[in-house]
Design an enzyme around this catalytic site. Sequence first.
Site, mmCIF file in Angstrom:
data_model
loop_
_atom_site.group_PDB
_atom_site.id
_atom_site.type_symbol
_atom_site.label_atom_id
_atom_site.label_comp_id
_atom_site.label_asym_id
_atom_site.label_seq_id
_atom_site.Cartn_x
_atom_site.Cartn_y
_atom_site.Cartn_z
ATOM 1 N N THR A 106 0.872 -1.181 0.000
ATOM 2 C CA THR A 106 0.000 0.000 0.000
ATOM 3 C C THR A 106 0.911 1.234 0.000
ATOM 4 O O THR A 106 1.032 1.920 1.002
ATOM 5 C CB THR A 106 -0.913 0.029 1.247
ATOM 6 N N LEU A 109 6.083 -7.179 11.539
ATOM 7 C CA LEU A 109 7.468 -7.636 11.339
ATOM 8 C C LEU A 109 8.385 -6.477 10.934
ATOM 9 O O LEU A 109 7.951 -5.490 10.335
ATOM 10 C CB LEU A 109 7.536 -8.748 10.294
ATOM 11 N N ARG A 110 9.648 -6.619 11.320
ATOM 12 C CA ARG A 110 10.678 -5.662 10.911
ATOM 13 C C ARG A 110 11.503 -6.302 9.811
ATOM 14 O O ARG A 110 11.883 -7.470 9.935
ATOM 15 C CB ARG A 110 11.617 -5.347 12.084
ATOM 16 N N GLU A 111 11.794 -5.556 8.747
ATOM 17 C CA GLU A 111 12.706 -6.085 7.743
ATOM 18 C C GLU A 111 14.045 -6.352 8.423
ATOM 19 O O GLU A 111 14.435 -5.639 9.350
ATOM 20 C CB GLU A 111 12.862 -5.086 6.592
ATOM 21 N N LYS A 118 -2.084 -0.780 13.941
ATOM 22 C CA LYS A 118 -0.894 -0.746 13.101
ATOM 23 C C LYS A 118 -0.443 0.698 12.839
ATOM 24 O O LYS A 118 0.734 1.040 12.973
ATOM 25 C CB LYS A 118 -1.187 -1.472 11.784
ATOM 26 N N PHE A 131 14.895 2.310 19.996
ATOM 27 C CA PHE A 131 14.348 3.323 19.078
ATOM 28 C C PHE A 131 14.644 4.744 19.535
ATOM 29 O O PHE A 131 13.903 5.672 19.238
ATOM 30 C CB PHE A 131 12.844 3.107 18.832
ATOM 31 N N GLY A 165 20.162 10.105 14.582
ATOM 32 C CA GLY A 165 20.991 9.948 13.393
ATOM 33 C C GLY A 165 20.318 10.570 12.189
ATOM 34 O O GLY A 165 19.706 11.639 12.300
ATOM 35 N N CYS A 185 7.813 1.785 5.119
ATOM 36 C CA CYS A 185 6.710 1.739 6.090
ATOM 37 C C CYS A 185 6.528 3.045 6.865
ATOM 38 O O CYS A 185 5.570 3.767 6.631
ATOM 39 C CB CYS A 185 6.907 0.573 7.046
ATOM 40 N N LYS A 211 18.189 0.615 6.227
ATOM 41 C CA LYS A 211 18.734 0.141 7.501
ATOM 42 C C LYS A 211 19.560 -1.100 7.210
ATOM 43 O O LYS A 211 19.449 -1.688 6.130
ATOM 44 C CB LYS A 211 17.616 -0.148 8.501
HETATM 45 C C1 UGA Z 1 8.750 -0.852 10.784
HETATM 46 C C2 UGA Z 1 8.263 -1.256 12.181
HETATM 47 O O1 UGA Z 1 9.358 -1.258 13.089
HETATM 48 C C3 UGA Z 1 7.637 -2.650 12.140
HETATM 49 O O2 UGA Z 1 7.116 -2.982 13.413
HETATM 50 C C4 UGA Z 1 6.511 -2.628 11.113
HETATM 51 O O3 UGA Z 1 5.915 -3.912 10.974
HETATM 52 C C5 UGA Z 1 7.087 -2.239 9.756
HETATM 53 O O4 UGA Z 1 7.684 -0.932 9.858
HETATM 54 C C6 UGA Z 1 5.958 -2.214 8.766
HETATM 55 O O5 UGA Z 1 5.087 -1.348 8.885
HETATM 56 O O6 UGA Z 1 5.888 -3.116 7.920
HETATM 57 P P1 UGA Z 1 10.912 -1.489 9.327
HETATM 58 O O7 UGA Z 1 10.408 -0.499 8.320
HETATM 59 O O8 UGA Z 1 11.369 -2.827 8.862
HETATM 60 O O9 UGA Z 1 9.785 -1.778 10.438
HETATM 61 O O10 UGA Z 1 12.144 -0.816 10.057
HETATM 62 P P2 UGA Z 1 12.475 -0.243 11.517
HETATM 63 O O11 UGA Z 1 13.332 -1.190 12.213
HETATM 64 O O12 UGA Z 1 11.246 0.235 12.186
HETATM 65 O O13 UGA Z 1 13.365 1.028 11.128
HETATM 66 C C7 UGA Z 1 12.764 2.121 10.438
HETATM 67 C C8 UGA Z 1 13.753 3.246 10.242
HETATM 68 O O14 UGA Z 1 14.034 3.894 11.474
HETATM 69 C C9 UGA Z 1 15.100 2.806 9.679
HETATM 70 O O15 UGA Z 1 15.496 3.718 8.679
HETATM 71 C C10 UGA Z 1 16.025 2.872 10.882
HETATM 72 O O16 UGA Z 1 17.347 3.112 10.527
HETATM 73 C C11 UGA Z 1 15.427 4.042 11.645
HETATM 74 N N1 UGA Z 1 15.731 4.052 13.095
HETATM 75 C C12 UGA Z 1 15.323 3.035 13.886
HETATM 76 C C13 UGA Z 1 16.406 5.131 13.653
HETATM 77 O O17 UGA Z 1 16.771 6.098 12.947
HETATM 78 N N2 UGA Z 1 16.660 5.147 14.996
HETATM 79 C C14 UGA Z 1 16.271 4.137 15.799
HETATM 80 O O18 UGA Z 1 16.540 4.209 17.031
HETATM 81 C C15 UGA Z 1 15.591 3.049 15.229
#
Ligand code: UGA
Length: 437
Positions: A85, A150-152, A208, A253, A257, A264, A327
């Site tokens: 989506t 889920l997280r990638e 969500k 989290f 940075g 997402c 990431k």
């Molecule tokens: C995110 C959510 O964490 C999942 O729970 C959700 O299921 C998913 O979106 C989704 O909607 O499908 P994701 O996109 O895989 O998961 O990645 P994240 O781990 O959430 O990271 C997102 C971004 O935030 C990345 O660019 C990461 O580098 C950044 N980030 C994360 C930070 O800049 N600082 C942090 O402390 C953590």
Amino acid sequence: MKISVIGCGYLGAVHAACMAKLGHDVVGIDVDERKIAALSEAKSPFYEPGLDDLLEEVQATGRLFFTTDMAAAAGCDVHFICVGTPQKKGENGADLSYVDAATSTLLPHLRPGNIVVGKSTVPVGTAARLAEWVRQVEPLTQMMWNPEFLREGHAVSDTLRPDRLVYGVEGGSEDHPAVTTLDAVYASPLDAGTPRLVTDLATAELVKAAANSFLATKISFVNAMAEVCEASGADVTQLADAIGLDDRIGRKFLNAGVGFGGGCLPKDIRAFMARAGELGADQALTFLREVDAINMRRRTRVVELTRELCDGTLLGKRITVLGAAFKPESDDVRDSPALSIAAQLQLQGAVVTVTDPKALANAAGRFPELHYELDTDKAVQRADALLLLTEWQQYRDLEPYALAELVGVPRILDGRNVLDAAKWRAAGWSYRGLGRP
Ligand code: UGA
């Protein structure tokens, strides 16, 4: 159980493989022939740790196959809708055309007693609309919404061992007949103690949107603190450690940075604002505009800091960007802060080389004008500055003394605050972090 999974992207391919691992008979369906060809050979069309091994393991059992033919969904008891989506072009709202197309192609194959389970991230109200549509065609079919968290990079373990399961059903009652069916699908994680909540359809959709908005807010909060730290000479990493020890806040989290990216968080907060506007509740979410603005400001800030690091001009400077994915442990470059910064630097006259262990092909597809080099040693040759923008372990482990021999000028901007500043400075580097003195 017999399960169809419609949409075999980052969500669906993993879901299909994991459902087969849990013991079900699964067919994964997608319109993309290239994706289906790869998956049929047990090769993931994208990089996700552990997925290739899992595909091989479950395909050997005969419980999983992939096809482009929606007719293969006929005879399945449960149909998961896992299509994307994305953000609409030129608008904040979510593009639901893939969800609608998947549902409409599935409709002729539904049988009485089947359950259609939405997993895609959708604006609140979508599930009720689809439920009505499904009921008109096959009145004895149930529609549920079961958001995916889920997280990638951790997709396989997050799917096999989720931290919670949310079932949205019409009426929101535990007694809804579809609850028992979905309990059978998730018997294994439920037996292992995964909490399961039953809600109405709208609440499940909002869970969500709220979860991703909270995560985005947490990151932008700490990045706002980074801005204040930069203005006052304080250190945001110490600040995050200290406030994170309060377990009501938590340290996860809170890594300041270059901000959040990916397919997402950015589009989900925008779609959430757009939907709230349609519902007349836009004031409730105006803070998300600020969350988005703080996040985008980080990217501009990195460009400015790079200019400062390069003695006030980017023109002709050789900049090497370490990391292209949004990431680590992913090859996904959708809305990647690293690539967006690399492109801005190039536009301002720098000569940019981007390196990444997994994401270069995807990056080159999006930004063909940038120069790409897989080998880190080659990528950093004669660089005027290095920018660590995606914290892959191999970049965290870089040896400052050895690296200083390869670059032109030893300058590094640590866009993820993961390097030991004292160690790099001791090795002769000009080191800049974000929100750190
Ligand atoms: C995110 C959510 O964490 C999942 O729970 C959700 O299921 C998913 O979106 C989704 O909607 O499908 P994701 O996109 O895989 O998961 O990645 P994240 O781990 O959430 O990271 C997102 C971004 O935030 C990345 O660019 C990461 O580098 C950044 N980030 C994360 C930070 O800049 N600082 C942090 O402390 C953590």
